[in-house]
Motif scaffolding. Sequence first.
Motif, PDB file in Angstrom:
ATOM      1  N   ASP A  10       0.828  -1.205   0.000  1.00  0.00           N
ATOM      2  CA  ASP A  10       0.000   0.000   0.000  1.00  0.00           C
ATOM      3  C   ASP A  10       0.861   1.254   0.000  1.00  0.00           C
ATOM      4  O   ASP A  10       0.540   2.252  -0.662  1.00  0.00           O
ATOM      5  CB  ASP A  10      -0.923  -0.026   1.226  1.00  0.00           C
ATOM      6  CG  ASP A  10      -1.892   1.132   1.224  1.00  0.00           C
ATOM      7  OD1 ASP A  10      -1.858   1.936   2.179  1.00  0.00           O
ATOM      8  OD2 ASP A  10      -2.693   1.238   0.276  1.00  0.00           O
ATOM      9  N   THR A  11       1.966   1.208   0.749  1.00  0.00           N
ATOM     10  CA  THR A  11       2.887   2.349   0.766  1.00  0.00           C
ATOM     11  C   THR A  11       3.485   2.578  -0.617  1.00  0.00           C
ATOM     12  O   THR A  11       3.579   3.727  -1.095  1.00  0.00           O
ATOM     13  CB  THR A  11       4.015   2.103   1.782  1.00  0.00           C
ATOM     14  OG1 THR A  11       3.450   2.044   3.095  1.00  0.00           O
ATOM     15  CG2 THR A  11       5.061   3.218   1.738  1.00  0.00           C
ATOM     16  N   LEU A  12       3.915   1.492  -1.282  1.00  0.00           N
ATOM     17  CA  LEU A  12       4.460   1.609  -2.638  1.00  0.00           C
ATOM     18  C   LEU A  12       3.447   2.252  -3.568  1.00  0.00           C
ATOM     19  O   LEU A  12       3.781   3.154  -4.346  1.00  0.00           O
ATOM     20  CB  LEU A  12       4.838   0.220  -3.152  1.00  0.00           C
ATOM     21  CG  LEU A  12       5.267   0.152  -4.614  1.00  0.00           C
ATOM     22  CD1 LEU A  12       6.623   0.830  -4.807  1.00  0.00           C
ATOM     23  CD2 LEU A  12       5.317  -1.295  -5.107  1.00  0.00           C
ATOM     24  N   ALA A  24       3.961  10.891   0.467  1.00  0.00           N
ATOM     25  CA  ALA A  24       3.400   9.624   0.943  1.00  0.00           C
ATOM     26  C   ALA A  24       3.563   9.505   2.454  1.00  0.00           C
ATOM     27  O   ALA A  24       2.670   9.035   3.161  1.00  0.00           O
ATOM     28  CB  ALA A  24       4.066   8.455   0.239  1.00  0.00           C
ATOM     29  N   ALA A  25       4.758   9.973   2.954  1.00  0.00           N
ATOM     30  CA  ALA A  25       5.002   9.917   4.395  1.00  0.00           C
ATOM     31  C   ALA A  25       4.022  10.803   5.142  1.00  0.00           C
ATOM     32  O   ALA A  25       3.466  10.422   6.187  1.00  0.00           O
ATOM     33  CB  ALA A  25       6.441  10.359   4.686  1.00  0.00           C
ATOM     34  N   LEU A  30       3.755   9.104   8.677  1.00  0.00           N
ATOM     35  CA  LEU A  30       5.037   8.455   8.960  1.00  0.00           C
ATOM     36  C   LEU A  30       6.154   9.416   8.607  1.00  0.00           C
ATOM     37  O   LEU A  30       5.953  10.445   7.950  1.00  0.00           O
ATOM     38  CB  LEU A  30       5.191   7.167   8.127  1.00  0.00           C
ATOM     39  CG  LEU A  30       4.207   6.036   8.389  1.00  0.00           C
ATOM     40  CD1 LEU A  30       4.386   4.936   7.341  1.00  0.00           C
ATOM     41  CD2 LEU A  30       4.412   5.464   9.790  1.00  0.00           C
ATOM     42  N   THR A  31       7.368   9.078   9.013  1.00  0.00           N
ATOM     43  CA  THR A  31       8.523   9.855   8.574  1.00  0.00           C
ATOM     44  C   THR A  31       8.924   9.389   7.182  1.00  0.00           C
ATOM     45  O   THR A  31       8.628   8.260   6.775  1.00  0.00           O
ATOM     46  CB  THR A  31       9.702   9.661   9.530  1.00  0.00           C
ATOM     47  OG1 THR A  31      10.132   8.291   9.486  1.00  0.00           O
ATOM     48  CG2 THR A  31       9.319  10.043  10.957  1.00  0.00           C
ATOM     49  N   GLN A  32       9.651  10.271   6.460  1.00  0.00           N
ATOM     50  CA  GLN A  32      10.087   9.867   5.120  1.00  0.00           C
ATOM     51  C   GLN A  32      11.025   8.661   5.164  1.00  0.00           C
ATOM     52  O   GLN A  32      10.908   7.765   4.340  1.00  0.00           O
ATOM     53  CB  GLN A  32      10.771  11.045   4.406  1.00  0.00           C
ATOM     54  CG  GLN A  32      11.190  10.683   2.986  1.00  0.00           C
ATOM     55  CD  GLN A  32      11.702  11.884   2.203  1.00  0.00           C
ATOM     56  OE1 GLN A  32      11.294  13.016   2.466  1.00  0.00           O
ATOM     57  NE2 GLN A  32      12.598  11.638   1.252  1.00  0.00           N
ATOM     58  N   PRO A  33      11.986   8.598   6.141  1.00  0.00           N
ATOM     59  CA  PRO A  33      12.845   7.401   6.209  1.00  0.00           C
ATOM     60  C   PRO A  33      12.042   6.123   6.434  1.00  0.00           C
ATOM     61  O   PRO A  33      12.399   5.062   5.920  1.00  0.00           O
ATOM     62  CB  PRO A  33      13.763   7.699   7.403  1.00  0.00           C
ATOM     63  CG  PRO A  33      13.830   9.183   7.458  1.00  0.00           C
ATOM     64  CD  PRO A  33      12.467   9.652   7.066  1.00  0.00           C
ATOM     65  N   ALA A  34      10.950   6.211   7.181  1.00  0.00           N
ATOM     66  CA  ALA A  34      10.129   5.021   7.422  1.00  0.00           C
ATOM     67  C   ALA A  34       9.475   4.547   6.126  1.00  0.00           C
ATOM     68  O   ALA A  34       9.420   3.341   5.851  1.00  0.00           O
ATOM     69  CB  ALA A  34       9.064   5.318   8.473  1.00  0.00           C
TER      70      ALA A  34
END
Length: 297
Positions: A10-12, A24-25, A30-34
């Motif tokens: 789903d994130t992709l 998306a983050a 969420l954080t961008q690194p996550a």
Amino acid sequence: MKRLNLDYLDTLSLVVSLGSFSEAAERRNLTQPAVSQQVRQLERSLGVQLIERVGRRARPTAAGELLLSHAVRIEADVTAAIDAMDAFKGGVGGRVRLGTGATACAFFFPPLLGSLRAKFPLIDISVMTGNTADVVRAVEENVIDIGFVTLPVAGRSLEIMPVMEDEFVLIARPGDAVDGDITPARLTDMPVILFESGGNTRFITNEWLAGGGASIKRVMSLGSVEATKELVAAGLGAAVLPGMAVKNERDRSRFSIRALTPPLARRLAIVVRRDKPLHRGLKELIQAIRQAVPGDN
């Protein structure tokens, strides 16, 4: 064995649709690194690159596009599965497999099952018919969930719940009405149609006849109640039938219906396996059967 993490998928999909890891983050809180970590984990799991950067935009690779084409169907299937499970949150759904005799199937269960289905449309009801031995065997082998049968029944693995008594009657054409008490002896000199041999209903009828010292010489045997009625209507004899089979107004206008002396009744019971988990649908069916019996709660 490769497995898909649906959250990562789903994130992709969100990264590709927005063209940005940072957006998306933000959307997913969420954080961008996550977010980047989730996409990398998905790539490592599948062994392919899924995202590439073109300028400042994140775009799918050929592998990413193909995966996302599957993701649409995966999401639809997951949604359908969740919706299907939601039907069980109230416990009223699922499959109910009922076994019973042909007479009860034709004359007792149609309005009962119709009302149950109208009240709980997600219940999937199937019915098999057979004599008591067949139905009990199917319950014991877990081929069906519940049986509604004529007693006597025995089985260490079974819970047996007597429900009702169904009194037998003699039916004849109005012009062939039989005078006096309908005793076993009274039937010896007239053509009589009985249930076919092999079931509990015929067994208890034979016991009633033998108890009165009667030996019927002119007897026919049929497995169909409706066929029996038509033979009676055609003047081929009288018939001994369960009372539930002649309760409608049409039958009462077509036939002379007489009680038997001494009275004869079959006892009907619900049978289930003792170890059978009773989901809500099964419980509702059992309650509906009990409520369909006058005076039962």
